[in-house]
Design an enzyme around this catalytic site. Structure first.
Site, PDB file in Angstrom:
ATOM      1  N   HIS A  56       7.895  -8.395  -2.839  1.00 14.99           N
ATOM      2  CA  HIS A  56       6.623  -8.758  -3.479  1.00 14.99           C
ATOM      3  C   HIS A  56       6.726 -10.136  -4.137  1.00 14.99           C
ATOM      4  O   HIS A  56       7.170 -10.226  -5.283  1.00 14.99           O
ATOM      5  CB  HIS A  56       6.265  -7.710  -4.548  1.00 14.99           C
ATOM      6  N   GLY A  82     -17.917  -8.487 -29.217  1.00 10.88           N
ATOM      7  CA  GLY A  82     -17.158  -9.402 -30.070  1.00 10.88           C
ATOM      8  C   GLY A  82     -15.783  -9.687 -29.505  1.00 10.88           C
ATOM      9  O   GLY A  82     -15.049 -10.519 -30.024  1.00 10.88           O
ATOM     10  N   GLY A 108       0.838  -1.198   0.000  1.00 12.53           N
ATOM     11  CA  GLY A 108       0.000   0.000   0.000  1.00 12.53           C
ATOM     12  C   GLY A 108       0.866   1.238   0.000  1.00 12.53           C
ATOM     13  O   GLY A 108       2.057   1.153   0.272  1.00 12.53           O
ATOM     14  N   SER A 110     -17.998 -11.934 -25.400  1.00 14.85           N
ATOM     15  CA  SER A 110     -18.412 -13.153 -26.109  1.00 14.85           C
ATOM     16  C   SER A 110     -18.626 -14.296 -25.135  1.00 14.85           C
ATOM     17  O   SER A 110     -19.615 -15.026 -25.220  1.00 14.85           O
ATOM     18  CB  SER A 110     -17.344 -13.573 -27.132  1.00 14.85           C
ATOM     19  N   ASP A 132     -14.213 -11.115 -23.661  1.00 16.53           N
ATOM     20  CA  ASP A 132     -15.013 -11.046 -22.440  1.00 16.53           C
ATOM     21  C   ASP A 132     -16.510 -11.059 -22.724  1.00 16.53           C
ATOM     22  O   ASP A 132     -17.254 -11.869 -22.177  1.00 16.53           O
ATOM     23  CB  ASP A 132     -14.668  -9.779 -21.636  1.00 16.53           C
ATOM     24  N   LYS A 162      -8.284 -12.415 -16.973  1.00 18.39           N
ATOM     25  CA  LYS A 162      -8.367 -12.653 -18.419  1.00 18.39           C
ATOM     26  C   LYS A 162      -8.100 -14.117 -18.807  1.00 18.39           C
ATOM     27  O   LYS A 162      -8.839 -14.715 -19.579  1.00 18.39           O
ATOM     28  CB  LYS A 162      -7.338 -11.751 -19.117  1.00 18.39           C
ATOM     29  N   CYS A 165       4.974  -6.430   1.911  1.00 21.38           N
ATOM     30  CA  CYS A 165       5.404  -5.021   1.839  1.00 21.38           C
ATOM     31  C   CYS A 165       4.722  -4.199   2.942  1.00 21.38           C
ATOM     32  O   CYS A 165       4.953  -4.445   4.123  1.00 21.38           O
ATOM     33  CB  CYS A 165       5.155  -4.477   0.433  1.00 21.38           C
ATOM     34  N   TYR A 166       3.852  -3.246   2.572  1.00 20.45           N
ATOM     35  CA  TYR A 166       3.152  -2.470   3.605  1.00 20.45           C
ATOM     36  C   TYR A 166       2.446  -3.420   4.573  1.00 20.45           C
ATOM     37  O   TYR A 166       2.425  -3.187   5.779  1.00 20.45           O
ATOM     38  CB  TYR A 166       2.125  -1.528   2.962  1.00 20.45           C
ATOM     39  N   GLU A 168       4.433 -11.842  -5.418  1.00 17.22           N
ATOM     40  CA  GLU A 168       3.452 -11.980  -6.503  1.00 17.22           C
ATOM     41  C   GLU A 168       3.986 -11.513  -7.851  1.00 17.22           C
ATOM     42  O   GLU A 168       3.421 -11.834  -8.891  1.00 17.22           O
ATOM     43  CB  GLU A 168       2.169 -11.204  -6.152  1.00 17.22           C
TER      44      GLU A 168
END
Ligand code: XMP
Length: 517
Positions: free
Chosen positions: A173, A228, A58, A233, A231, A373, A85-86, A175
């Site tokens: 981090h 189209g 953060g 679709s 997402d 995604k 981290c934070y 991640e």
């Protein structure tokens, strides 16, 4: 999908920019994970029965007056907690350790020495390992009950833990991809400390979502905003499986689509296409161009396009008759980037930030709201949507409106469409598309002097962008072969009227974003 159906890890959001990456990494371990703001009450958390909690990074200092702080009670519930981290500093602060401004800030790839050989989260991790640091404060002294398990030359407490209380903290981090063994550490936390089984799978998501949609919608009429793209679709196919012809898909051709895209979408979803649904194409480019006339500010453009979208749907809904639900293909990164918790709003994403307060429907349905995604693509494959559609590169809701820097005009749309079509054609032809997360042409509003034949020109510059990314949160500029760029450049300046210069964007994300606006 609900957290209660699966074992579940809760990410507590203190406002860092990498927060959704943490959730994504947890889900990569087949454990369901959601991000909640740090203000969530202990009671609510207990009700959800998380197997573990992760405190994110953060922007604050723990000792600032208005910093993001949760109750120390949370660390006493017996639920494993990992502070990042934070989040690590907060854990130290809440439990009597000392946090201070570090004499030297660390930013970037940093070699970390692991001391806790027996530490559950460092099992199998090298003694010296490269981690991604990004901090100005640090834990100067760990709380008395904690053991320091890692350090760097300037950071005495790069990691600490209290194994009995199942509390773990890392200053770096894990991640982020740049932390070479970060995934191993997260995996260790999830399986060795939280004792998860990893039974969250995509087929269960698809099944559960179809069931939930059926229940929620009943006999109601549904209107789906189909673009189209991947997402919307996947959202449309999920809905057509759930409620069949109760669904009408409206495809707004706002005149900000890629070249020929409108016809392509109609070919797939229209009456001669693959799916059994009601399909309406609305051609409203003049309406959008008129609204965008004279507007140059990116956020205003985004808001206008988003709002106009909704207005078009309202108009269509009125024509169709009573519509109960509006479907949108919003995905989790849109939700988080649009300002969950305390994170700074980078861009107000179409479908989320662009939504006006008043919407003339009973309810908005967003079946992909909690998916990343790659998970949407997995769901698409599970639904047997053709691969060429499922693996299509993302295209933003506001379309070319945010790939034209400054004012949008019909002439500029045509320029960027033509340049982009050439770029995509040549990249595909050269066979270099498969490693690219996204690649497109954008129109800068820079005009410069050129020479063509014997005459002076004063025309626009096209910017080419190609990025490699696994998550769209961070990205690297791709090193496309020079020969390909040379062909694309030559074709664009020769074939696209109004362009006399082609530039290549070498910037990563951060500090740039993938789109230009
Ligand atoms: P940025 O530019 O924020 O883009 O690095 C990250 C990813 O998000 C896409 N993007 C959007 N997608 N609505 C969308 O559905 C939007 O308003 C929007 N803005 C950006 C972008 O194309 C990239 O894949």
């Amino acid at each position: 999908m609900s957290a209660k159906q699966n074992e579940f890890v809760l990410v507590m959001d203190f406002g860092g920019q990498y927060n959704q990456l943490i959730a994504r990494r947890v889900r990569e371990c087949n454990v369901y994970c959601e991000v909640f703001p740090y203000t969530m009450s202990i009671e609510e958390i207990k009700k959800m029965q998380p197997k573990g909690i992760i405190f994110t990074g953060g922007p604050n200092s723990v000792y600032e007056k208005d910093s993001a702080v949760c109750s120390a009670e949370l660390l006493k519930l017996g639920i494993p907690v990992l502070g990042i981290c934070y989040g690590s500093q907060l854990m130290a602060h809440l439990l009597g350790g000392k946090v201070a401004t570090a004499p030297v800030s660390e930013y970037g790839k940093t070699e970390v020495s692991i001391k806790g050989e027996s530490s559950k989260i460092f099992a199998g991790v090298s003694k010296e390992t490269i981690c991604w640091m990004s901090h100005t404060d640090y834990i100067a002294e760990a709380p008395a009950s904690f053991k320091v398990t890692a350090s760097t030359p300037v950071c005495p407490v790069a990691a600490m833990e209290n194994e009995t209380e199942k509390l773990y903290a890392v200053q770096f981090h894990p991640e982020v991809m740049h932390t070479v063994e970060g995934m191993k550490m997260l995996h260790n936390f999830i399986f060795n400390v939280c004792e998860c089984n990893g039974d969250w799978k995509m087929d269960s998501f698809v099944e559960a979502t179809i069931q939930n949609l059926r229940q929620k919608i009943g006999g109601g009429k549904v209107l789906c905003a189909l673009s189209g793209g991947v997402d919307s679709s996947v959202a449309a196919v999920l809905l057509s499986k759930a409620v069949g012809k109760q669904l009408t898909c409206v495809f707004v051709d706002h005149g900000l689509l890629r070249k020929n895209e409108g016809d392509e979408v109609e070919a797939i979803f229209g009456p001669d296409g693959h799916y059994d649904l009601n399909f309406i194409r609305v051609n409203v480019k003049e309406r959008f161009y008129a609204k965008l006339k004279g507007v140059t500010d990116p956020e205003t453009k985004r808001k206008i396009i988003g709002e106009e979208f909704i207005r078009v749907f309202e108009d269509e809904a009125k024509k169709i008759g009573k519509v109960d639900f509006l479907v949108q293909g919003t995905i989790y990164p849109d939700v988080i980037e649009s300002g969950l918790g305390k994170s700074a709003v980078i861009k107000s994403h179409h479908n989320v930030g662009g939504l006006p307060d008043y919407v003339d429907f009973k309810e908005i349905v967003e079946p992909l709201r909690l998916l990343f995604k790659d998970e949407v693509r997995k769901a698409g494959r599970e639904l047997q949507i053709p691969e060429y559609l499922v693996s299509r590169q993302p295209f933003p809701g506001p379309g070319l409106g945010i790939r034209i820097i400054g004012e949008v005009t019909e002439e500029k749309v045509q320029i960027v469409q033509d340049a982009d079509a050439i770029y995509r054609e040549e990249v595909a032809k050269a066979g270099v598309a498969k490693d690219l997360g996204q690649y497109f042409a954008a129109l800068t509003n820079m005009r410069s002097v050129g020479v063509m034949g014997d005459g002076r020109t004063y025309d626009y510059a096209i910017a080419l962008r190609a990025v490699m990314t696994s998550d769209f949160m961070t990205a690297e500029s791709a090193q496309l072969p020079w020969e390909v760029l040379a062909i694309v450049t030559s074709r664009i300046v020769n074939e696209v009227k109004g362009v006399n210069r082609v530039l290549y964007d070498c910037t990563g994300k951060p500090p740039a974003t993938i789109e230009f606006e």
